[in-house]
Design a protein around this motif. Structure first.
Motif, PDB file in Angstrom:
ATOM      1  N   LEU A  60      32.261  46.595  43.301  1.00 12.21           N
ATOM      2  CA  LEU A  60      33.203  47.747  43.410  1.00 12.21           C
ATOM      3  C   LEU A  60      33.207  48.283  42.066  1.00 12.21           C
ATOM      4  O   LEU A  60      33.212  47.353  40.823  1.00 12.21           O
ATOM      5  CB  LEU A  60      34.582  46.867  43.566  1.00 12.21           C
TER       6      LEU A  60
ATOM      7  N   PHE B  45      33.783  33.305  48.211  1.00 15.53           N
ATOM      8  CA  PHE B  45      34.864  33.269  47.100  1.00 15.53           C
ATOM      9  C   PHE B  45      35.784  34.194  47.443  1.00 15.53           C
ATOM     10  O   PHE B  45      35.383  35.607  47.692  1.00 15.53           O
ATOM     11  CB  PHE B  45      34.336  33.340  45.670  1.00 15.53           C
ATOM     12  N   TYR B  46      37.137  33.859  47.066  1.00 17.68           N
ATOM     13  CA  TYR B  46      38.171  34.856  47.716  1.00 17.68           C
ATOM     14  C   TYR B  46      38.343  36.102  46.758  1.00 17.68           C
ATOM     15  O   TYR B  46      38.497  37.197  47.227  1.00 17.68           O
ATOM     16  CB  TYR B  46      39.599  34.238  47.639  1.00 17.68           C
ATOM     17  N   LEU B  47      38.393  35.876  45.566  1.00 23.12           N
ATOM     18  CA  LEU B  47      38.545  37.009  44.424  1.00 23.12           C
ATOM     19  C   LEU B  47      37.183  37.485  43.826  1.00 23.12           C
ATOM     20  O   LEU B  47      36.094  36.710  43.720  1.00 23.12           O
ATOM     21  CB  LEU B  47      39.549  36.535  43.141  1.00 23.12           C
ATOM     22  N   ARG B  48      37.132  38.856  43.660  1.00 22.58           N
ATOM     23  CA  ARG B  48      35.945  39.250  42.884  1.00 22.58           C
ATOM     24  C   ARG B  48      35.657  38.930  41.510  1.00 22.58           C
ATOM     25  O   ARG B  48      36.827  38.476  41.044  1.00 22.58           O
ATOM     26  CB  ARG B  48      36.012  40.950  42.813  1.00 22.58           C
ATOM     27  N   ARG B  49      34.684  39.118  40.905  1.00 29.66           N
ATOM     28  CA  ARG B  49      34.471  38.373  39.498  1.00 29.66           C
ATOM     29  C   ARG B  49      34.256  39.957  38.634  1.00 29.66           C
ATOM     30  O   ARG B  49      33.110  40.591  39.005  1.00 29.66           O
ATOM     31  CB  ARG B  49      33.317  37.506  39.445  1.00 29.66           C
TER      32      ARG B  49
ATOM     33  N   MET C  55      41.357  38.672  36.881  1.00 29.85           N
ATOM     34  CA  MET C  55      41.960  39.817  37.549  1.00 29.85           C
ATOM     35  C   MET C  55      42.089  39.539  39.157  1.00 29.85           C
ATOM     36  O   MET C  55      41.694  38.730  39.439  1.00 29.85           O
ATOM     37  CB  MET C  55      40.699  40.931  37.484  1.00 29.85           C
ATOM     38  N   GLY C  56      42.855  40.511  39.585  1.00 31.09           N
ATOM     39  CA  GLY C  56      43.268  40.515  41.196  1.00 31.09           C
ATOM     40  C   GLY C  56      42.606  41.733  41.703  1.00 31.09           C
ATOM     41  O   GLY C  56      41.438  41.508  41.977  1.00 31.09           O
ATOM     42  N   CYS C  57      42.942  42.624  41.699  1.00 29.92           N
ATOM     43  CA  CYS C  57      42.600  44.008  42.564  1.00 29.92           C
ATOM     44  C   CYS C  57      41.368  44.451  41.491  1.00 29.92           C
ATOM     45  O   CYS C  57      40.401  45.106  42.174  1.00 29.92           O
ATOM     46  CB  CYS C  57      43.537  44.789  43.005  1.00 29.92           C
TER      47      CYS C  57
ATOM     48  N   ASN D 201      33.789  53.265  43.353  1.00 22.60           N
ATOM     49  CA  ASN D 201      33.468  53.054  44.786  1.00 22.60           C
ATOM     50  C   ASN D 201      33.030  51.680  44.990  1.00 22.60           C
ATOM     51  O   ASN D 201      32.810  50.752  44.209  1.00 22.60           O
ATOM     52  CB  ASN D 201      32.166  53.988  45.334  1.00 22.60           C
ATOM     53  N   ARG D 202      32.887  51.453  46.409  1.00 22.07           N
ATOM     54  CA  ARG D 202      32.409  50.010  46.937  1.00 22.07           C
ATOM     55  C   ARG D 202      31.087  50.145  47.476  1.00 22.07           C
ATOM     56  O   ARG D 202      30.864  51.076  48.413  1.00 22.07           O
ATOM     57  CB  ARG D 202      33.353  49.420  47.806  1.00 22.07           C
TER      58      ARG D 202
ATOM     59  N   LEU E  99      31.526  40.834  44.441  1.00 26.36           N
ATOM     60  CA  LEU E  99      32.138  39.968  45.596  1.00 26.36           C
ATOM     61  C   LEU E  99      31.038  38.802  45.529  1.00 26.36           C
ATOM     62  O   LEU E  99      29.868  39.364  46.108  1.00 26.36           O
ATOM     63  CB  LEU E  99      32.600  40.545  46.606  1.00 26.36           C
TER      64      LEU E  99
END
Lengths: 310, 252
Positions: free
Chosen positions: B89, B45-49, B214-216, B2-3, B41
């Motif tokens: 996430l 910054f655009y991508l999550r870590r 990672m991306g998603c 979940n988020r 997030l």
């Protein structure tokens, strides 16, 4: 508010769909919300046989966006038809298949097979991350027209050509695929970019270059759609950096009939649903009562009262 | 998965460039195994870590993360204060499959910021009565963390690149003297280290935990794949892993 949009082969309950390559074949996102909420689903690219893609790292962050060079990894068209399409077919949502290839023959074969199972084809002549084919077709108007004509005649459903922004004259490309029989356009794919790690003195992405996506490219895509809208009569699915319902309105005003959301799905897996939910209120905020009134609304030069004022 | 907007309960530096972050929220309840991760997030910054879960407590709804500052995004994360919220996430991926792991004597081999997920694993195995031997590698004494905690579970061997703590060398160095003392190994760290460990211990059952950009983080984008020796040809680190049986992937 009625959000529906009708396009060749596609009866969309709303103009929002996830962009190819950012949503897999839908299964991963179905854990977050019902995919039937979407206007449509654009599947990850299909090629003639299985592709393993590029070496890793395949992604790098940039200011307001990201680079990717996945390299069209996919299980191949036959396996996509047997293992992936049925999951989407069980849902009431139009399916668009993104078709890629290294040769005209591969594009034709893949289209012939997969177009029997989907509602429309997105012809991917604009992937910058593969060595053969892909963007070669998307940066040369003659080649683009040739592959479009072949794919259109092989397809059982309307073909939307996904244009590359890595060209000097986007209008020339749009006109070439229009005259070759495309039913619509998908604008735009990623812009070729690179990042270098100062410590290793090498590009961060193993492939060297990658495709730039995200908010960083939104103004470029908006400009290109605005130009193409005036020059061709094809419907446009707009994409590039959409993160909010306001962004959707901006795309529709430029001339898009529908939009696709890409990298923002990585930041927030609920983004498509959230934007769809916000859309009625946002349309109302700007004084619109239906989607059709927004499409192309930025082309004020066509309105005689504005011409008189200037 | 979940988020959730989780609350920061605790945030402190525990070693050179290494921080401990304790978050509270409902998604802790969904953690199935040690070795899973959360995707953070960071504002601007655009991508999550992706950050591995070092420890969790379902009764208090808290999760402990240890992260290392490796760039601008993690540097910005250090400025988040107790009481603030963080967009999380998770929990993501497949961890160490506690229910199916058969071990009486476990060897834990961790390198640097690969050590945190092994802490949660070691804690679970120790509670089940498994004998634990740990080999922990760091760049130097200043980089070392969790050493006292691992010592509570059993014998610990430390290696550092400069010899400032434990012995100078690599985590693979003590393996020859540990031969025959364990039945299964569990390792996490940089890929070259995982490769060296899994080649050295090729005749022993092992689990490795991998990291990649990672991306998603949910299996849709195919950014974080690793080659596999079977017909499928690949595994996605974010959702098929990050933990794999050693023979399941081809390290390069």
């Amino acid at each position: 508010m009625n959000l529906s949009v009708n396009l060749p082969g596609l009866s969309l309950k709303n103009p929002v769909m996830p962009a190819s390559g950012c949503f897999g074949f839908g299964k991963e996102f179905a854990q977050f919300y019902d995919l039937e909420e979407l206007g449509a689903v654009i599947m990850k690219a299909a090629t003639g046989s299985q592709r393993f893609g590029n070496a890793t790292p395949r992604v790098a962050e940039t200011a307001s966006g990201m680079l990717n060079a996945i390299g069209l990894q996919n299980p191949g068209v036959d396996q996509i038809i047997t293992d992936e399409v049925p999951f989407l077919k069980e849902r009431q949502v139009p399916i668009i298949a993104n078709v890629a290839g290294s040769t005209v023959e591969e594009y034709v074969t893949v289209t012939g097979k997969i177009s029997e199972h989907v509602d429309a084809i997105e012809l991917n002549i604009s992937c910058p991350n593969v060595k053969e084919g892909g963007v070669q077709f998307g940066t040369d108007a003659t080649l683009a027209a040739e592959v479009t004509a072949e794919v259109v005649s092989a397809s059982h459903v309307p073909v939307y050509v996904k244009l590359s922004p890595n060209v000097t004259d986007i209008v020339e490309m749009a006109q070439a695929v229009e005259s070759a029989g495309a039913s619509g356009l998908s604008m735009v794919n990623t812009l070729t970019g690179m990042r270098i790690n100062p410590k290793t003195r090498k590009p961060i992405i193993a492939n060297g270059t990658g495709g730039l996506s995200g908010a960083a490219i939104k103004p470029i895509s908006i400009r290109m759609i605005h130009q193409v809208y005036q020059a061709v009569d094809l419907p446009i699915i707009g994409m590039g950096g959409i993160e909010s319902a306001d962004d959707v309105i901006e795309y529709l005003l430029a001339g898009a009939n529908a939009v696709a959301i890409g990298s923002a799905n990585f930041k927030n897996p609920f983004i498509c649903k959230e934007i769809i939910d916000e859309l009625p209120e946002t349309l109302e905020k700007y004084g619109f009562s239906k989607i059709d009134d927004v499409i192309g609304g930025a082309h004020i030069e066509k309105d005689p009262t504005h011409l008189l004022r200037s | 998965m979940n988020r959730e907007s989780m609350t920061i309960l605790h945030h402190e530096r525990i070693a050179k460039d290494t921080y401990q972050l304790v978050l509270k929220g409902k998604l802790v309840d969904q953690i199935e195994d040690p070795g899973q991760f959360v995707h953070l997030l960071i504002d601007g910054f655009y991508l999550r870590r992706p950050v591995s879960i070092a420890d969790y407590d379902k009764s208090s709804g808290t999760v402990t993360l240890l992260y290392k500052v490796l760039g601008e995004g993690t540097k910005a994360l250090t400025r988040k204060s107790v009481g603030e919220q963080l967009d999380v996430l998770g929990p993501g991926g497949q961890g160490f499959p506690l229910k199916s792991i058969q071990t009486q004597r476990a060897l834990i081999i961790g390198g640097g910021i690969g050590i945190p997920p092994l802490y949660s694993l070691a804690k679970h195995l120790h509670n089940q009565g498994v004998t634990i031997i740990s080999v922990l590698g760091f760049q130097s004494m200043d980089d070392a963390f969790l050493v006292d905690e691992f010592e509570k579970f059993g014998e610990v061997y430390i290696t550092t690149d400069d010899g400032s703590l434990g012995r100078k060398g690599l985590v693979t160095d003590p393996l020859s003297e540990l031969e025959g003392t364990f039945d299964t190994y569990f390792t996490c760290g940089p890929t070259p280290m995982l490769k060296a460990v899994s080649e050295r211990l090729s005749d022993i059952p092992g689990y490795i935990s991998m990291e990649e950009r990672m991306g998603c983080g949910i299996g849709a984008c195919f950014a974080c794949v690793v080659e596999s020796p079977d017909k499928k040809g690949y595994r996605r680190i974010c959702c098929d892993g990050p933990v794999f049986r050693s023979e399941e992937v081809v390290l390069s």
